[in-house]
Design a protein around this motif. Structure first.
Motif, PDB file in Angstrom:
ATOM      1  N   THR A   6       0.836  -1.196   0.000  1.00 40.24           N
ATOM      2  CA  THR A   6       0.000   0.000   0.000  1.00 40.24           C
ATOM      3  C   THR A   6       0.867   1.240   0.000  1.00 40.24           C
ATOM      4  O   THR A   6       0.630   2.180  -0.753  1.00 40.24           O
ATOM      5  CB  THR A   6      -0.936   0.014   1.228  1.00 40.24           C
ATOM      6  N   THR A   7       1.896   1.230   0.823  1.00 38.86           N
ATOM      7  CA  THR A   7       2.804   2.373   0.898  1.00 38.86           C
ATOM      8  C   THR A   7       3.464   2.612  -0.461  1.00 38.86           C
ATOM      9  O   THR A   7       3.534   3.746  -0.930  1.00 38.86           O
ATOM     10  CB  THR A   7       3.878   2.136   1.970  1.00 38.86           C
ATOM     11  N   LYS A   8       3.920   1.557  -1.120  1.00 38.97           N
ATOM     12  CA  LYS A   8       4.551   1.702  -2.432  1.00 38.97           C
ATOM     13  C   LYS A   8       3.567   2.291  -3.433  1.00 38.97           C
ATOM     14  O   LYS A   8       3.916   3.189  -4.207  1.00 38.97           O
ATOM     15  CB  LYS A   8       5.046   0.351  -2.948  1.00 38.97           C
ATOM     16  N   GLU A   9       2.329   1.797  -3.421  1.00 33.57           N
ATOM     17  CA  GLU A   9       1.307   2.311  -4.337  1.00 33.57           C
ATOM     18  C   GLU A   9       1.027   3.786  -4.073  1.00 33.57           C
ATOM     19  O   GLU A   9       0.888   4.572  -5.001  1.00 33.57           O
ATOM     20  CB  GLU A   9       0.018   1.498  -4.228  1.00 33.57           C
ATOM     21  N   GLN A  10       0.926   4.151  -2.805  1.00 33.19           N
ATOM     22  CA  GLN A  10       0.676   5.553  -2.453  1.00 33.19           C
ATOM     23  C   GLN A  10       1.799   6.447  -2.957  1.00 33.19           C
ATOM     24  O   GLN A  10       1.550   7.510  -3.509  1.00 33.19           O
ATOM     25  CB  GLN A  10       0.527   5.711  -0.936  1.00 33.19           C
ATOM     26  N   TRP A  11       3.035   5.999  -2.784  1.00 31.55           N
ATOM     27  CA  TRP A  11       4.161   6.811  -3.229  1.00 31.55           C
ATOM     28  C   TRP A  11       4.275   6.852  -4.739  1.00 31.55           C
ATOM     29  O   TRP A  11       4.635   7.888  -5.306  1.00 31.55           O
ATOM     30  CB  TRP A  11       5.469   6.379  -2.558  1.00 31.55           C
ATOM     31  N   LEU A  12       3.938   5.762  -5.414  1.00 29.12           N
ATOM     32  CA  LEU A  12       3.919   5.804  -6.878  1.00 29.12           C
ATOM     33  C   LEU A  12       2.895   6.812  -7.362  1.00 29.12           C
ATOM     34  O   LEU A  12       3.145   7.579  -8.305  1.00 29.12           O
ATOM     35  CB  LEU A  12       3.610   4.421  -7.460  1.00 29.12           C
ATOM     36  N   GLN A  13       1.739   6.857  -6.719  1.00 27.13           N
ATOM     37  CA  GLN A  13       0.709   7.827  -7.084  1.00 27.13           C
ATOM     38  C   GLN A  13       1.188   9.247  -6.829  1.00 27.13           C
ATOM     39  O   GLN A  13       0.947  10.145  -7.636  1.00 27.13           O
ATOM     40  CB  GLN A  13      -0.581   7.555  -6.307  1.00 27.13           C
ATOM     41  N   ARG A  14       1.880   9.452  -5.719  1.00 24.62           N
ATOM     42  CA  ARG A  14       2.397  10.793  -5.413  1.00 24.62           C
ATOM     43  C   ARG A  14       3.461  11.204  -6.420  1.00 24.62           C
ATOM     44  O   ARG A  14       3.490  12.355  -6.871  1.00 24.62           O
ATOM     45  CB  ARG A  14       2.983  10.822  -4.001  1.00 24.62           C
ATOM     46  N   ARG A  35       7.538  16.159   2.683  1.00 23.36           N
ATOM     47  CA  ARG A  35       8.926  16.624   2.744  1.00 23.36           C
ATOM     48  C   ARG A  35       9.635  16.263   1.444  1.00 23.36           C
ATOM     49  O   ARG A  35       9.523  15.130   0.963  1.00 23.36           O
ATOM     50  CB  ARG A  35       9.656  15.997   3.927  1.00 23.36           C
ATOM     51  N   PRO A  36      10.365  17.196   0.849  1.00 23.77           N
ATOM     52  CA  PRO A  36      11.091  16.894  -0.392  1.00 23.77           C
ATOM     53  C   PRO A  36      12.020  15.687  -0.260  1.00 23.77           C
ATOM     54  O   PRO A  36      12.170  14.912  -1.206  1.00 23.77           O
ATOM     55  CB  PRO A  36      11.882  18.174  -0.678  1.00 23.77           C
ATOM     56  N   SER A  37      12.598  15.516   0.907  1.00 23.62           N
ATOM     57  CA  SER A  37      13.491  14.370   1.099  1.00 23.62           C
ATOM     58  C   SER A  37      12.728  13.052   1.010  1.00 23.62           C
ATOM     59  O   SER A  37      13.263  12.045   0.522  1.00 23.62           O
ATOM     60  CB  SER A  37      14.221  14.468   2.440  1.00 23.62           C
ATOM     61  N   GLN A  38      11.464  13.038   1.473  1.00 26.52           N
ATOM     62  CA  GLN A  38      10.642  11.833   1.363  1.00 26.52           C
ATOM     63  C   GLN A  38      10.359  11.506  -0.104  1.00 26.52           C
ATOM     64  O   GLN A  38      10.490  10.358  -0.527  1.00 26.52           O
ATOM     65  CB  GLN A  38       9.293  12.021   2.064  1.00 26.52           C
ATOM     66  N   LEU A  39       9.950  12.518  -0.852  1.00 28.65           N
ATOM     67  CA  LEU A  39       9.646  12.306  -2.262  1.00 28.65           C
ATOM     68  C   LEU A  39      10.894  11.825  -3.001  1.00 28.65           C
ATOM     69  O   LEU A  39      10.834  10.896  -3.793  1.00 28.65           O
ATOM     70  CB  LEU A  39       9.095  13.577  -2.903  1.00 28.65           C
ATOM     71  N   GLY A  40      12.019  12.449  -2.703  1.00 27.87           N
ATOM     72  CA  GLY A  40      13.269  12.043  -3.346  1.00 27.87           C
ATOM     73  C   GLY A  40      13.651  10.613  -3.007  1.00 27.87           C
ATOM     74  O   GLY A  40      14.085   9.852  -3.874  1.00 27.87           O
ATOM     75  N   TYR A  41      13.473  10.233  -1.748  1.00 28.60           N
ATOM     76  CA  TYR A  41      13.794   8.877  -1.320  1.00 28.60           C
ATOM     77  C   TYR A  41      12.949   7.857  -2.070  1.00 28.60           C
ATOM     78  O   TYR A  41      13.469   6.894  -2.635  1.00 28.60           O
ATOM     79  CB  TYR A  41      13.564   8.737   0.189  1.00 28.60           C
ATOM     80  N   TRP A  42      11.628   8.078  -2.086  1.00 27.27           N
ATOM     81  CA  TRP A  42      10.724   7.127  -2.731  1.00 27.27           C
ATOM     82  C   TRP A  42      10.896   7.126  -4.243  1.00 27.27           C
ATOM     83  O   TRP A  42      10.787   6.088  -4.887  1.00 27.27           O
ATOM     84  CB  TRP A  42       9.283   7.390  -2.326  1.00 27.27           C
ATOM     85  N   LYS A  43      11.176   8.284  -4.803  1.00 28.96           N
ATOM     86  CA  LYS A  43      11.404   8.355  -6.250  1.00 28.96           C
ATOM     87  C   LYS A  43      12.612   7.499  -6.614  1.00 28.96           C
ATOM     88  O   LYS A  43      12.560   6.708  -7.551  1.00 28.96           O
ATOM     89  CB  LYS A  43      11.612   9.813  -6.659  1.00 28.96           C
TER      90      LYS A  43
END
Length: 64
Positions: A6-14, A35-43
């Motif tokens: 679920t977390t992976k899907e949420q971050w892919l959507q973001r 947080r930009p660091s969160q987006l960068g990490y998941w990206k």
């Protein structure tokens, strides 16, 4: 309960929402309470080794 999938899907959507917005990463994060660091990490985590392709005007992801 949130699962890792679920977390992976949420971050892919973001990530897709950020990409489609045309905003800088910092501006999109500010508008969306991320947080930009969160987006960068998941990206980096989710998109490593994944190529983006455009089909029918959309952005698709495939492992290739």
């Amino acid at each position: 309960m949130t699962t890792p999938e679920t977390t992976k899907e949420q971050w892919l959507q973001r990530i897709e929402a950020w990409h489609d917005s045309g905003l800088s990463q910092k501006a999109w994060c500010r508008q969306n309470g991320v947080r930009p660091s969160q987006l960068g990490y998941w990206k980096k985590k989710l998109c490593a080794g994944i190529s983006r392709i455009s089909r029918s005007g959309g952005v698709g992801y495939y492992a290739g």
